[in-house]
Design a protein around this motif. Sequence first.
Motif, PDB file in Angstrom:
ATOM      1  N   ARG A 434       0.817  -1.212   0.000  1.00 16.77           N
ATOM      2  CA  ARG A 434       0.000   0.000   0.000  1.00 16.77           C
ATOM      3  C   ARG A 434       0.847   1.257   0.000  1.00 16.77           C
ATOM      4  N   ASP A 455       6.984  -6.631  10.663  1.00 12.49           N
ATOM      5  CA  ASP A 455       5.953  -7.190  11.540  1.00 12.49           C
ATOM      6  C   ASP A 455       6.406  -8.507  12.163  1.00 12.49           C
ATOM      7  N   ARG A 472       7.655  -2.655  13.437  1.00 10.68           N
ATOM      8  CA  ARG A 472       6.454  -1.953  12.977  1.00 10.68           C
ATOM      9  C   ARG A 472       5.801  -1.152  14.111  1.00 10.68           C
ATOM     10  N   ASP A 473       5.959  -1.603  15.360  1.00 12.21           N
ATOM     11  CA  ASP A 473       5.327  -0.940  16.511  1.00 12.21           C
ATOM     12  C   ASP A 473       5.926   0.436  16.803  1.00 12.21           C
ATOM     13  N   LYS A 475       6.845   4.054  16.793  1.00 11.51           N
ATOM     14  CA  LYS A 475       6.176   5.205  16.202  1.00 11.51           C
ATOM     15  C   LYS A 475       6.533   6.439  17.028  1.00 11.51           C
ATOM     16  N   GLN A 552       5.346   3.815   9.136  1.00  8.30           N
ATOM     17  CA  GLN A 552       4.581   4.715   9.995  1.00  8.30           C
ATOM     18  C   GLN A 552       4.531   6.138   9.440  1.00  8.30           C
TER      19      GLN A 552
END
Lengths: 603, 164
Positions: A434, A455, A472-473, A475, A552
């Motif tokens: 995406r 991930d 991925r977490d 941020k 992110q």
Amino acid sequence: MANSRVITHPLSRRQILKGGAALGLGSAAALSLRPSWANPWGQTNVYSKGVEEGPEVSLAIRRESILIDGKEARPFSINGTSPGPMIRLKEGQDAVLKVTNLLDEPTSIHWHGLILPPGMDGVPGVSFPGIAPGETFTYRFPVRQNGTYWYHSHSGLQEQLGHAGPLVIDAAEREPFRYDREHVLLLTDWTFEDPMSVFRNLKTAEGYYNFQERTIADFFADVREKGFAATAEMRGMWAKMRMSSRDIADVTGSTYTYLLNGHSPEENWTALFRAGERVRLRVINGSAMSYFDVRIPGLKMTVVAADGQPVQPVPVDEFRIGVAETYDVLVMPEDDTAYTIFAESMDRSGFARATLAPREGMAAEIPERRKIADRGMEAMGAHGMEGMDHSAMGGSDTQGMDHSGMNGSDMQGLDHSSMQGMDHSNMQGMSNERSRINANGMLAAGAAQPGSRYDQAGIGIDPEARRMLVYRDLKAFTPWPDRREPERELELHLTGNMERYMWSFDGKKFSEVTGPIHFEKDERLRLILINDTMMEHPIHLHGMWMELENGQGELIPRKHTLNVKPGERVSALITADAEGSWAFHCHLLYHMDAGMFRVVKVS
Amino acid sequence: MRKTLLTLALGLATTAAFAGAGHGGSQAAVSDADIDRTIRLEAGDMWFNAENLDIAPGDTIKFEIVNTGNLEHEFVIGDAKAQEEHREMMQAMMGSGDGGHGGHGGHDMAEGEHGGSMPSVTIAPGDTAELVWTAPQNVDGLEYACNIPGHYEAGMSGNIDLQG
């Protein structure tokens, strides 16, 4: 302020008195030359004073006899302790760090993760000539950041023998979290061997420290499960890649004693708390070669900072910490009971351990160690090697592994999300990616590269077992100031030949390259790292942050060290604002020494 | 996944039980004239500017909460157990392993299903929200918190002392 002392005693009087209030085992051990920051009560307040308090600190480097795990050892010491004392600075200070070399060989200290002038970075041959025996070098730099960092020697293999310590910078403004008490947890891997002979062993016999190699018994078990042909084929594949499928770490618990704050698991260093407190744990992986999986059974850990930079809080049960990374986590022990801080080495050959307890002398159960993972599983995505056409592998070394043969085959139970990174050629067109493509054909800033596995925590982790932190977490709270799209992309392959213990970038060892990697001053670039090897590499850039493009968007996190998993493609944005020469390398000590090292020149 | 659903189901069941027990005030039925006290709170990243509030039992309080942080926050009143259950449910709603999308999926739960039992309000960054609540007579203390995953753990909680 205790700035006038040239060489500070490892324990201040105040701390000895504090320790005396709770004369347990830990305190007794603390009196025998333990790092002073390993005070069992920790700091009760982020602004309370430690021993080696900035802005002026003097450090003396020696080689001396100190007991490690109760045995005679000769580590490098800093102000009499090994690992060294915690250095505590404050954001906004002008730090003056005087390092005196009392060794009979040159030394250095690199302030890992700090943004500072190139001459103060402490890498011999890149930032300065090093510190000769008997000399004192004075590092001076403005402290422009806050958080949890560390420092270590950048000379030869000294770091392997305890030449490292925590570096904590108190924030000038309120941090985006709140806590009642803090402890530093520094993980290291100690060997009683001479690091040079460890290195020689690795060069002459790959797998020297790997006692978990597949045996003939494993072979017959595989034959039972998979049939003879598939088993033989699998073995052949690994042999062609000059790797063993059980190469998780190249130096293992067979030589390493894993230490937490300088203490072995048996010594059980204790961090104290009072029930109901929010406790901040500043976890630093100061190892030479070891990744750890850290958990505290019975407690949720909320990750609030990565590599010293605050991140939006993520409650997890466990996190993997690569070499040189730092994570700050908050825990809230509600009960008046002991908890085990368990840091299992990624290859499962051992663990470091401490106890979080309301009183000294307590212990909780030590969790069972997980079984060794097999690279075959991860390399192939997760499960089901069966039916794979290995012919495509023929002749290839690890570089450019071609998995195109996998596409049409029957991959039972294969999780396709984890396939990213296996087949680069097909990924570009994948519709489920995406991400936006800019007019210049590059991905938009902050988007995850096809081939990244942000991930996934990595090898040996069962994602169903517990909530594991993944890249991925991470941020940030606010976008970093430079919002420019990258003007260009720089692609580097992480390469190696395990059997001959050669590690490199783009197939060239440091000794084989002619010049530095050039960054144009103030350019905005995207660094793409492609791991062609079957091992994790923690890649560290000095002098500038790397903004990890973990999907992110404008809230991508800043890191100083990026873990790149086998076969993975990872990218980071860099603002090349730091003029000068900087080291860029794999932070696995022996990989760096073997040639996985480059100089980046910003001009 | 099965585990997640189970946690969720348990969460809902306990919530229903709480609603039945009938604690917590109704916002709609209170007019300005009934308000005994206005308390202005600041919700930042990751804190409330007060960590303790003394409130008289039976008083009707108007909370004005201004979000000075960069992230969305909530303000929820309840006992420690209910807060913990709310937290677990929101964590489950987030889905484990993905901090990326569906970030605030738990919110509707906070205001929907929870609304009856736990007075709560969600505040966007820069906004101010109001919550009117009547302190119960029969409880010693309650907590206020932001239960968006990680926010409570990072510091967003406080105690309400109701002992008069």
